[in-house]
Design an enzyme around this catalytic site. Structure first.
Site, short mmCIF file in Angstrom:
data_model
loop_
_atom_site.label_atom_id
_atom_site.label_comp_id
_atom_site.label_asym_id
_atom_site.label_seq_id
_atom_site.Cartn_x
_atom_site.Cartn_y
_atom_site.Cartn_z
N CYS A 60 1.66 5.93 -22.83
CA CYS A 60 0.25 5.65 -22.66
C CYS A 60 -0.37 6.25 -21.39
CB CYS A 60 -0.02 4.15 -22.75
SG CYS A 60 1.12 3.11 -21.85
N HIS B 31 -0.19 -1.31 -19.82
CA HIS B 31 -0.72 -0.32 -20.76
C HIS B 31 -1.94 0.36 -20.16
CE1 HIS B 31 -1.43 1.50 -24.67
NE2 HIS B 31 -2.70 1.14 -24.57
#
Length: 404
Positions: free
Chosen positions: A64, A246
């Site tokens: 990510c 994330h």
């Protein structure tokens, strides 16, 4: 650009000229070392401001940090892919990113101090391979741009990509403010361990307050942080948002925050581009590329296995407790002075978490037959299930994107 600045830029480019290949090679090696990391990613083409623009979609174990940065550059049109490209490899993404870094020219800070351009370029190139695996990011709870400085942050600074988070202490809670202070997350966890075993009752209380703060904000986003994000982010600014390990591409549009939908499950859903960020629960509304509200397609009811999956708060609580255990054991193995009950505390924490999960499992199993007897209409509600499944996928990705 002055002659001296041109020389400095030339020296930096010469010093890092071969670093792109090295960074790409490092990413390839990392991909080989980690068999669960996909070697390629599917490209979704959207109409962004009346122009066909690619975004990279993310599978459950996608890197990510790399994708969030590259999607930011694609939406800014700083990076491009050949028209109708459907698949892109990790090596291709790293090469595009390396070119973007090398294309940066020296600039001066607002306070007049000149950047150490050559060193920053070198640091950024050295960190590129880590973008395909994970980044060392450690938040502070005092501001949405407050992170403990690490070399990895250079990549964001050099590319002029703001990095935000929303895990803030509410200033209207003076007791929590005093307990958390300006500590980073790692420092706060260590403080909790030390203070909870102190003979001083006031220190024990302060440690408990800090621990309660982490538990009550296990989603790593507070409402005060959300307000600060809206205030700090600039209108139209494309940035990267960090939450629950994330990284997401974020934009502010007409005073509202939106996160780019990169879930590979929505690859064929051209109208699903953004998801609003307006509460800490994470159940935002889906929007198209023009930020018009739209609904996800109807999906089958969640399976029993999916419905029994732990919630985001349970997952984060387990992460926090595992960290407490790790630090405690590390202190004992290193011979550092500390309370003898750390190991017992670790076992107790793990036992409590296990019992909590078992109770949840039993409750959900009891509720499952009632849910199956419900009407078909109740089982196919579009809005709720779309958000829950999207959230489930995001939570699955969160646990796979490891912050080193």
């Amino acid at each position: 650009m002055s002659p001296s600045t041109e020389k400095e830029a030339a020296a930096a480019l010469e010093a890092t000229g071969g670093a792109v290949a090295a960074a790409v090679g490092g990413a390839a090696a990392a991909a080989e070392a980690g068999p669960t990391m996909p070697a390629y990613y599917l490209v979704k083409w959207i109409t962004w401001k009346e122009k066909k623009t690619p975004i990279i979609t993310q599978s459950e174990n996608g890197p990510c940090p790399l994708l969030a940065i590259m999607n930011t550059l694609f939406l800014r049109w700083k990076a491009k892919l050949p028209a109708q490209t459907e698949v892109v490899t990790t090596e291709d993404l790293m090469a595009h990113l390396g070119e973007c870094v090398l294309s940066v020219t020296p600039r001066e800070k607002a306070n007049g101090m000149e950047l150490n351009f050559q060193q920053n370029m070198s640091d950024a190139m050295a960190v590129l391979p880590k973008l395909s695996t994970g980044l060392d990011v450690n938040v502070r709870f005092t501001g949405v741009t407050d992170f403990e400085y690490t070399p990895e942050c250079i990549a964001f600074d050099l590319l002029d990509i703001p990095l935000y988070h929303g895990w803030l202490v509410d200033p209207q809670s003076p007791e929590v403010v005093a307990s958390v202070g300006k500590l980073s997350y790692n420092q706060l966890v260590e403080k909790i361990i030390d203070y909870k075993h102190s003979v001083d009752s006031s220190r024990v209380s302060e440690g408990l307050v800090a621990e309660q703060f982490l538990e009550s904000t296990a989603t790593q986003l507070s409402y005060h942080g959300l307000c600060e994000l809206n205030t700090t982010a600039k209108e139209g600014e494309i940035s990267v948002f960090f939450r629950n390990n994330h990284f997401s591409t974020m934009i502010k549009h007409k005073g509202h925050l939106y996160l780019l939908v990169t879930d590979q499950g929505f690859l064929q859903e051209d109208s699903l581009v953004w998801e609003s960020l307006h509460n800490v629960e994470g159940d935002g509304n889906f929007c198209d590329s023009d930020f018009r509200l739209c609904h996800p397609p109807q999906r089958a009811p969640p399976t029993a296995a999916a419905s029994l999956a732990p919630s985001a708060q349970d997952q984060q609580r387990q992460i926090d407790q595992d960290y407490l255990v790790a630090v405690s054991l590390q202190q004992q193995q290193g011979g550092a002075p500390g309370p003898l009950s750390d190991l017992e505390l670790a076992r107790q924490l793990q036992q409590e978490e296990y019992q909590h999960q078992q109770q949840q499992l039993q409750q959900q199993q009891q509720q499952q037959p009632q849910q199956q007897q419900g009407s078909p209409a109740a089982a196919t509600q579009v809005r709720g299930q779309g958000s829950q499944q999207g959230g489930a996928r995001r939570r699955e990705k969160d646990s796979d994107c490891v912050v080193l």
